[in-house]
Write an enzyme that holds these catalytic residues in place. Structure first.
Site, PDB file in Angstrom:
ATOM      1  N   CYS A  56      -5.400  -9.330   3.384  1.00  0.00           N
ATOM      2  CA  CYS A  56      -6.513  -8.482   3.833  1.00  0.00           C
ATOM      3  C   CYS A  56      -7.772  -9.247   4.225  1.00  0.00           C
ATOM      4  O   CYS A  56      -8.163  -9.204   5.392  1.00  0.00           O
ATOM      5  CB  CYS A  56      -6.832  -7.451   2.765  1.00  0.00           C
ATOM      6  SG  CYS A  56      -5.499  -6.256   2.549  1.00  0.00           S
ATOM      7  N   GLU A 106      -7.699   2.550   2.512  1.00  0.00           N
ATOM      8  CA  GLU A 106      -7.294   2.299   1.125  1.00  0.00           C
ATOM      9  C   GLU A 106      -8.083   1.117   0.562  1.00  0.00           C
ATOM     10  O   GLU A 106      -8.174   0.082   1.195  1.00  0.00           O
ATOM     11  CB  GLU A 106      -5.788   2.009   1.084  1.00  0.00           C
ATOM     12  CG  GLU A 106      -5.245   1.801  -0.306  1.00  0.00           C
ATOM     13  CD  GLU A 106      -5.668   2.923  -1.254  1.00  0.00           C
ATOM     14  OE1 GLU A 106      -5.354   4.090  -0.985  1.00  0.00           O
ATOM     15  OE2 GLU A 106      -6.344   2.621  -2.272  1.00  0.00           O
ATOM     16  N   VAL A 149       0.828  -1.209   0.000  1.00  0.00           N
ATOM     17  CA  VAL A 149       0.000   0.000   0.000  1.00  0.00           C
ATOM     18  C   VAL A 149       0.866   1.264   0.000  1.00  0.00           C
ATOM     19  O   VAL A 149       0.729   2.128  -0.864  1.00  0.00           O
ATOM     20  CB  VAL A 149      -0.962  -0.002   1.220  1.00  0.00           C
ATOM     21  CG1 VAL A 149      -1.589   1.372   1.419  1.00  0.00           C
ATOM     22  CG2 VAL A 149      -2.057  -1.030   1.000  1.00  0.00           C
ATOM     23  N   LYS A 171      -6.633  -2.853  -4.937  1.00  0.00           N
ATOM     24  CA  LYS A 171      -6.413  -4.300  -4.904  1.00  0.00           C
ATOM     25  C   LYS A 171      -5.045  -4.621  -5.498  1.00  0.00           C
ATOM     26  O   LYS A 171      -4.646  -4.024  -6.517  1.00  0.00           O
ATOM     27  CB  LYS A 171      -7.520  -5.067  -5.626  1.00  0.00           C
ATOM     28  CG  LYS A 171      -7.861  -4.567  -7.009  1.00  0.00           C
ATOM     29  CD  LYS A 171      -9.075  -5.305  -7.558  1.00  0.00           C
ATOM     30  CE  LYS A 171      -9.415  -4.822  -8.954  1.00  0.00           C
ATOM     31  NZ  LYS A 171      -9.691  -3.366  -9.056  1.00  0.00           N
ATOM     32  N   PHE A 212     -17.043 -10.905  -8.251  1.00  0.00           N
ATOM     33  CA  PHE A 212     -16.843 -11.671  -7.006  1.00  0.00           C
ATOM     34  C   PHE A 212     -17.813 -12.827  -6.845  1.00  0.00           C
ATOM     35  O   PHE A 212     -18.171 -13.199  -5.722  1.00  0.00           O
ATOM     36  CB  PHE A 212     -16.882 -10.741  -5.783  1.00  0.00           C
ATOM     37  CG  PHE A 212     -15.527 -10.153  -5.493  1.00  0.00           C
ATOM     38  CD1 PHE A 212     -15.041  -9.112  -6.264  1.00  0.00           C
ATOM     39  CD2 PHE A 212     -14.714 -10.681  -4.505  1.00  0.00           C
ATOM     40  CE1 PHE A 212     -13.774  -8.599  -6.051  1.00  0.00           C
ATOM     41  CE2 PHE A 212     -13.443 -10.175  -4.276  1.00  0.00           C
ATOM     42  CZ  PHE A 212     -12.974  -9.122  -5.057  1.00  0.00           C
ATOM     43  N   ARG A 263       0.920 -14.161   1.296  1.00  0.00           N
ATOM     44  CA  ARG A 263       0.330 -14.139   2.638  1.00  0.00           C
ATOM     45  C   ARG A 263      -1.053 -14.794   2.589  1.00  0.00           C
ATOM     46  O   ARG A 263      -1.885 -14.423   1.781  1.00  0.00           O
ATOM     47  CB  ARG A 263       0.246 -12.694   3.143  1.00  0.00           C
ATOM     48  CG  ARG A 263       1.611 -12.129   3.508  1.00  0.00           C
ATOM     49  CD  ARG A 263       1.532 -10.691   3.971  1.00  0.00           C
ATOM     50  NE  ARG A 263       1.306  -9.758   2.881  1.00  0.00           N
ATOM     51  CZ  ARG A 263       1.297  -8.421   3.022  1.00  0.00           C
ATOM     52  NH1 ARG A 263       1.498  -7.887   4.205  1.00  0.00           N
ATOM     53  NH2 ARG A 263       1.098  -7.636   1.986  1.00  0.00           N
ATOM     54  N   ASN A 288     -14.501  -5.014   2.666  1.00  0.00           N
ATOM     55  CA  ASN A 288     -13.809  -6.297   2.559  1.00  0.00           C
ATOM     56  C   ASN A 288     -14.691  -7.450   3.030  1.00  0.00           C
ATOM     57  O   ASN A 288     -14.646  -8.548   2.479  1.00  0.00           O
ATOM     58  CB  ASN A 288     -12.499  -6.271   3.359  1.00  0.00           C
ATOM     59  CG  ASN A 288     -11.365  -5.694   2.527  1.00  0.00           C
ATOM     60  OD1 ASN A 288     -11.557  -5.322   1.375  1.00  0.00           O
ATOM     61  ND2 ASN A 288     -10.183  -5.614   3.108  1.00  0.00           N
ATOM     62  N   THR A 297      -5.384  -0.352   7.450  1.00  0.00           N
ATOM     63  CA  THR A 297      -6.726  -0.790   7.837  1.00  0.00           C
ATOM     64  C   THR A 297      -6.732  -1.011   9.349  1.00  0.00           C
ATOM     65  O   THR A 297      -6.023  -1.879   9.853  1.00  0.00           O
ATOM     66  CB  THR A 297      -7.086  -2.101   7.104  1.00  0.00           C
ATOM     67  OG1 THR A 297      -6.988  -1.863   5.699  1.00  0.00           O
ATOM     68  CG2 THR A 297      -8.485  -2.564   7.467  1.00  0.00           C
ATOM     69  N   LYS A 344      -3.293 -14.471  -5.539  1.00  0.00           N
ATOM     70  CA  LYS A 344      -4.082 -14.108  -6.718  1.00  0.00           C
ATOM     71  C   LYS A 344      -3.120 -13.758  -7.837  1.00  0.00           C
ATOM     72  O   LYS A 344      -1.919 -13.586  -7.586  1.00  0.00           O
ATOM     73  CB  LYS A 344      -5.031 -12.953  -6.399  1.00  0.00           C
ATOM     74  CG  LYS A 344      -4.316 -11.646  -6.063  1.00  0.00           C
ATOM     75  CD  LYS A 344      -5.277 -10.633  -5.528  1.00  0.00           C
ATOM     76  CE  LYS A 344      -5.680  -9.631  -6.536  1.00  0.00           C
ATOM     77  NZ  LYS A 344      -6.448  -8.527  -6.075  1.00  0.00           N
TER      78      LYS A 344
HETATM   79  N1  LIG Z   1      -2.153  -5.149   0.632  1.00  0.00           N
HETATM   80  C1  LIG Z   1      -3.317  -4.675   0.242  1.00  0.00           C
HETATM   81  O1  LIG Z   1      -3.857  -5.018  -0.812  1.00  0.00           O
HETATM   82  C2  LIG Z   1      -4.035  -3.670   1.109  1.00  0.00           C
HETATM   83  C3  LIG Z   1      -5.146  -2.984   0.594  1.00  0.00           C
HETATM   84  C4  LIG Z   1      -5.780  -2.043   1.397  1.00  0.00           C
HETATM   85  C5  LIG Z   1      -5.338  -1.827   2.690  1.00  0.00           C
HETATM   86  N2  LIG Z   1      -4.283  -2.524   3.180  1.00  0.00           N
HETATM   87  C6  LIG Z   1      -3.825  -2.250   4.544  1.00  0.00           C
HETATM   88  O2  LIG Z   1      -2.688  -1.398   4.457  1.00  0.00           O
HETATM   89  C7  LIG Z   1      -1.761  -1.694   5.518  1.00  0.00           C
HETATM   90  C8  LIG Z   1      -0.408  -2.038   4.939  1.00  0.00           C
HETATM   91  O3  LIG Z   1      -0.541  -3.222   4.175  1.00  0.00           O
HETATM   92  P1  LIG Z   1       0.627  -3.735   3.213  1.00  0.00           P
HETATM   93  O4  LIG Z   1       0.098  -4.903   2.486  1.00  0.00           O
HETATM   94  O5  LIG Z   1       1.181  -2.579   2.463  1.00  0.00           O
HETATM   95  O6  LIG Z   1       1.715  -4.202   4.307  1.00  0.00           O
HETATM   96  P2  LIG Z   1       3.213  -4.619   4.066  1.00  0.00           P
HETATM   97  O7  LIG Z   1       3.543  -5.612   5.119  1.00  0.00           O
HETATM   98  O8  LIG Z   1       3.437  -4.975   2.632  1.00  0.00           O
HETATM   99  O9  LIG Z   1       4.051  -3.270   4.326  1.00  0.00           O
HETATM  100  C9  LIG Z   1       4.224  -2.690   5.570  1.00  0.00           C
HETATM  101  C10 LIG Z   1       5.569  -1.944   5.550  1.00  0.00           C
HETATM  102  O10 LIG Z   1       5.669  -1.170   6.748  1.00  0.00           O
HETATM  103  C11 LIG Z   1       7.018  -1.228   7.187  1.00  0.00           C
HETATM  104  N3  LIG Z   1       7.048  -0.862   8.610  1.00  0.00           N
HETATM  105  C12 LIG Z   1       6.567  -1.554   9.676  1.00  0.00           C
HETATM  106  N4  LIG Z   1       6.793  -0.885  10.823  1.00  0.00           N
HETATM  107  C13 LIG Z   1       7.423   0.263  10.485  1.00  0.00           C
HETATM  108  C14 LIG Z   1       7.935   1.371  11.211  1.00  0.00           C
HETATM  109  N5  LIG Z   1       7.839   1.414  12.537  1.00  0.00           N
HETATM  110  N6  LIG Z   1       8.537   2.355  10.537  1.00  0.00           N
HETATM  111  C15 LIG Z   1       8.662   2.303   9.210  1.00  0.00           C
HETATM  112  N7  LIG Z   1       8.204   1.294   8.445  1.00  0.00           N
HETATM  113  C16 LIG Z   1       7.598   0.275   9.071  1.00  0.00           C
HETATM  114  C17 LIG Z   1       7.442  -2.638   6.898  1.00  0.00           C
HETATM  115  O11 LIG Z   1       8.845  -2.761   6.854  1.00  0.00           O
HETATM  116  C18 LIG Z   1       6.785  -2.867   5.529  1.00  0.00           C
HETATM  117  O12 LIG Z   1       7.644  -2.494   4.472  1.00  0.00           O
HETATM  118  C19 LIG Z   1      -2.425  -2.813   6.313  1.00  0.00           C
HETATM  119  O13 LIG Z   1      -3.139  -2.259   7.369  1.00  0.00           O
HETATM  120  C20 LIG Z   1      -3.364  -3.457   5.327  1.00  0.00           C
HETATM  121  O14 LIG Z   1      -4.456  -4.088   5.949  1.00  0.00           O
HETATM  122  C21 LIG Z   1      -3.612  -3.434   2.412  1.00  0.00           C
END
Ligand SMILES: NC(=O)c1ccc[n+]([C@@H]2O[C@H](COP(=O)([O-])OP(=O)(O)OC[C@H]3O[C@@H](n4cnc5c(N)ncnc54)[C@H](O)[C@@H]3O)[C@@H](O)[C@H]2O)c1
Length: 432
Positions: free
Chosen positions: A261, A149, A11, A152, A250, A329, A209, A121, A322
């Site tokens: 997610c 956010e 994200v 997808k 879906f 994950r 979601n 989230t 997907k």
């Molecule tokens: N992946 C998706 O499709 C998606 C879609 C919508 C919302 N979200 C939400 O967005 C959030 C992030 O998801 P993601 O998939 O990008 O996670 P991710 O695990 O891919 O990325 C998280 C990043 O944060 C970094 N991080 C953690 N702690 C930190 C800190 N203290 N300082 C600096 N960096 C730090 C990690 O090193 C990592 O690079 C979650 O809450 C998720 O539910 C994800």
């Protein structure tokens, strides 16, 4: 505008790159030094279509840079996004330690008015908690905004650039106006920017979601009923989907939903509802159906081979949760492969993007093939777990020659039953 994005995952990286693309000065922060080093070289640590082009262009034009120094990013920015992970805690709740830790560090580095945006989230009430943490640490003025956010993975850049809607939870006008201005360039085709209170914004993300996961689990149950009665879920799906009140998306049955997610968000919504003594019965069922569904294809494989998979070689096409991502994950491929291995089968796997991640998960327990056709060599059966485009029209004649026996278990219903029969494959799918 001067923007900081904390967390450069699936994200944060997309948010940072897209905000730079629309002309903002963006400094992305991650605590992972290796990631930051890679990003500084213009390389993306994740596979996401279109992201590397954005990185290269905006880096070259000086609008996008990367650091591990959160305090520096806070000092030079007005709007600071928190986009760190909120993984599932042991009791099913969202683990907020990263969000809260970052909020505290932001507060300690503040040097003037800042808008702190919850992009991760997070359960209802988190914006209020973040506000409280920051208030304890600083005397500088600030606003906390909830901006969930909806992108997808696999189409994240496109989704961010052309969102269906932008949701902004804000408690004051100044912050709401800044956030609306920041998102205006992405909504020129008329997508609404919805300003609401933080609690509603936080809940909107979980509700979205949860409905999507519910649709998937519901159709998986319909598919299982189709199997029992000899109906064809493709006919049922099309008949149901052409009803405008329902819609066509879906409604595809398969091997269960995965990813970072849906599984955790369904559990977290159930958990924070139960914290208020509300029993979210539908979501408990959605989760239980999904766990069951991951085993359906394995049961079909087991039954075909007379409950004796020992010594059989099973090819697996698709490991990512997907298509168009390298993310594994909660990928259904994990429990499917583990079940096959536990039953004594040998697994030969292939995925266009997730092989590196898969090797980290399975090590030498699985044999990884460099090409899709290598995986089916000498296989007693092929299981299609992820519906990558390149699996849709393969050279079946070549496959038949390579396989020990021409058997396909199609976990995503990507092939036509009649065609498989004509080609001489023994073919199983979901609900057909
Ligand atoms: N992946 C998706 O499709 C998606 C879609 C919508 C919302 N979200 C939400 O967005 C959030 C992030 O998801 P993601 O998939 O990008 O996670 P991710 O695990 O891919 O990325 C998280 C990043 O944060 C970094 N991080 C953690 N702690 C930190 C800190 N203290 N300082 C600096 N960096 C730090 C990690 O090193 C990592 O690079 C979650 O809450 C998720 O539910 C994800």
């Amino acid at each position: 505008m001067k923007v900081a994005v904390v967390g450069t995952g699936y994200v944060g990286l997309v948010v940072g790159a897209c905000l730079a693309e629309s002309g903002n000065d963006v400094l992305c922060v991650d605590k992972d030094e290796a990631k930051v080093r890679m990003l500084r070289r213009g390389k993306s640590p994740i596979y996401e279509p279109g992201i590397e082009d954005l990185l290269r262009r905006n880096k070259a034009e000086g609008r996008l840079s990367f650091t591990t120094d959160l305090a520096k990013a806070v000092r030079q920015s007005t709007i600071i996004f928190i986009a760190v992970g909120t993984p599932q805690g042991e009791d099913g709740s969202a683990d907020l330690q990263h969000v809260m830790g970052v909020a505290r560090d932001i507060a300690r580095a503040m040097n003037g008015y800042k808008v702190i945006v919850d992009k991760s989230t997070v359960p209802v009430g988190t914006a209020a908690k973040v506000r409280e943490i920051i208030r304890r640490e600083t005397t500088h003025p600030f606003s906390v905004v909830s901006n969930p956010e909806f992108l997808k993975q696999g189409a994240a850049v496109e989704d961010f650039m052309k969102p269906d809607r932008v949701v902004i939870g804000a408690e004051d006008e100044q912050a709401a106006e800044l956030m609306v201005a920041l998102h205006k360039p992405f909504t020129r085709t008329g997508a609404p920017i919805m300003v609401m209170d933080c609690a509603s914004a936080e809940l909107a993300k979980y509700a979205a979601n949860a409905i999507l996961a519910t649709k998937i689990s519901f159709m998986n149950e319909i598919a299982n009923i189709c199997d029992l009665f000899g109906a064809d879920v493709d006919h049922v799906r099309k008949a149901v989907g052409s009803d405008r009140r329902i819609g066509t998306s879906f409604l595809f049955p398969g091997v269960g939903y995965g990813g970072s997610c849906f599984p955790k968000d369904v559990k977290a919504l159930t958990k924070f509802s139960s914290d208020k003594k509300y029993d979210f019965k539908i979501l408990k069922a959605v989760d239980a159906v999904n766990e069951f569904q991951k085993r359906v294809i394995v049961k079909k494989i087991d039954a075909h081979f007379g409950n004796s998979l020992k010594g059989k070689t099973i090819a697996v096409w698709g490991l990512a949760f997907k298509p168009k991502t390298d993310d594994m994950r909660e990928a259904p491929a994990i429990p499917i492969i583990e079940a096959l291995l536990a039953k004594g089968a040998k697994v030969q796997a292939y995925d266009p993007e997730a092989m590196k991640v898969a090797k980290g998960i399975f090590g030498s327990k699985v044999s990884f093939s460099a090409k899709n056709y290598d995986a089916v060599k000498g296989a007693d059966a092929l299981v299609v777990v992820t519906e990558w485009q390149e699996f849709r029209e393969p050279d079946f004649a070549r496959m038949k020659k390579l396989m020990r026996s021409p058997v396909i278990f199609d976990g995503r219903n990507i092939y036509q039953r009649e065609q498989m029969k004509t080609l001489g494959f023994t073919y199983f799918s979901i609900g057909r």
